[in-house]
Design a protein around this motif. Structure first.
Motif, PDB file in Angstrom:
ATOM      1  N   VAL A   1      23.386  19.764 -11.693  1.00  0.00           N
ATOM      2  CA  VAL A   1      23.286  21.013 -10.933  1.00  0.00           C
ATOM      3  C   VAL A   1      22.107  20.921  -9.960  1.00  0.00           C
ATOM      4  O   VAL A   1      22.239  21.247  -8.775  1.00  0.00           O
ATOM      5  N   VAL A   2      20.964  20.452 -10.444  1.00  0.00           N
ATOM      6  CA  VAL A   2      19.782  20.303  -9.583  1.00  0.00           C
ATOM      7  C   VAL A   2      20.075  19.319  -8.453  1.00  0.00           C
ATOM      8  O   VAL A   2      19.711  19.565  -7.296  1.00  0.00           O
ATOM      9  N   GLU A   3      20.743  18.224  -8.767  1.00  0.00           N
ATOM     10  CA  GLU A   3      21.107  17.236  -7.749  1.00  0.00           C
ATOM     11  C   GLU A   3      21.967  17.869  -6.645  1.00  0.00           C
ATOM     12  O   GLU A   3      21.751  17.635  -5.455  1.00  0.00           O
ATOM     13  N   PHE A   4      22.939  18.684  -7.037  1.00  0.00           N
ATOM     14  CA  PHE A   4      23.811  19.357  -6.069  1.00  0.00           C
ATOM     15  C   PHE A   4      23.008  20.260  -5.133  1.00  0.00           C
ATOM     16  O   PHE A   4      23.142  20.184  -3.907  1.00  0.00           O
ATOM     17  N   TYR A   5      22.157  21.128  -5.703  1.00  0.00           N
ATOM     18  CA  TYR A   5      21.404  22.061  -4.863  1.00  0.00           C
ATOM     19  C   TYR A   5      20.325  21.357  -4.049  1.00  0.00           C
ATOM     20  O   TYR A   5      20.034  21.767  -2.921  1.00  0.00           O
ATOM     21  N   THR A   6      19.752  20.286  -4.567  1.00  0.00           N
ATOM     22  CA  THR A   6      18.760  19.524  -3.808  1.00  0.00           C
ATOM     23  C   THR A   6      19.410  18.887  -2.582  1.00  0.00           C
ATOM     24  O   THR A   6      18.809  18.846  -1.500  1.00  0.00           O
ATOM     25  N   ALA A   7      20.649  18.430  -2.710  1.00  0.00           N
ATOM     26  CA  ALA A   7      21.368  17.874  -1.562  1.00  0.00           C
ATOM     27  C   ALA A   7      21.583  18.932  -0.483  1.00  0.00           C
ATOM     28  O   ALA A   7      21.564  18.634   0.710  1.00  0.00           O
ATOM     29  N   LYS A   8      21.750  20.192  -0.889  1.00  0.00           N
ATOM     30  CA  LYS A   8      21.972  21.287   0.061  1.00  0.00           C
ATOM     31  C   LYS A   8      20.675  21.858   0.630  1.00  0.00           C
ATOM     32  O   LYS A   8      20.617  22.245   1.791  1.00  0.00           O
ATOM     33  N   LEU A   9      19.626  21.924  -0.208  1.00  0.00           N
ATOM     34  CA  LEU A   9      18.399  22.642   0.164  1.00  0.00           C
ATOM     35  C   LEU A   9      17.197  21.741   0.446  1.00  0.00           C
ATOM     36  O   LEU A   9      16.163  22.218   0.881  1.00  0.00           O
ATOM     37  N   GLY A  10      17.310  20.455   0.186  1.00  0.00           N
ATOM     38  CA  GLY A  10      16.202  19.541   0.417  1.00  0.00           C
ATOM     39  C   GLY A  10      15.308  19.419  -0.807  1.00  0.00           C
ATOM     40  O   GLY A  10      15.591  19.951  -1.875  1.00  0.00           O
TER      41      GLY A  10
END
Length: 85
Positions: A32-41
């Protein structure tokens, strides 16, 4: 993928809008963190274990994003809070 979960909300107060979205997924908190980090930096701060994660992004001074993801009853429960001023 994830699905909506009960408890999402929106609040406006003194020029600040806060939106909270609750979701569920079969993915582990790290994914989940990986997904949002890809979107938000790159996050400003994060703490995690195999069972939970707390992450904050605040590179835009007018928008802060906080994510919590924790395993409960075999699913990862996600709360995403976005604060805009």
């Amino acid at each position: 993928g994830c699905t909506d979960a009960p408890g999402s909300a929106k609040m406006d107060h003194n020029g600040t809008t806060m939106v909270s979205s609750n979701r569920e997924t079969a993915d582990a908190p790290a994914k989940v963190v990986e997904f949002y980090t890809a979107k938000l930096g790159k996050p400003a701060s994060s703490t995690s274990t195999a069972q939970m994660a707390i992450v904050q992004w605040d590179k835009d001074p007018k928008r802060k994003v906080m994510l919590t993801a924790n395993v409960d009853e075999g699913k990862t429960k996600i709360t995403l809070v976005v604060e805009k001023s």
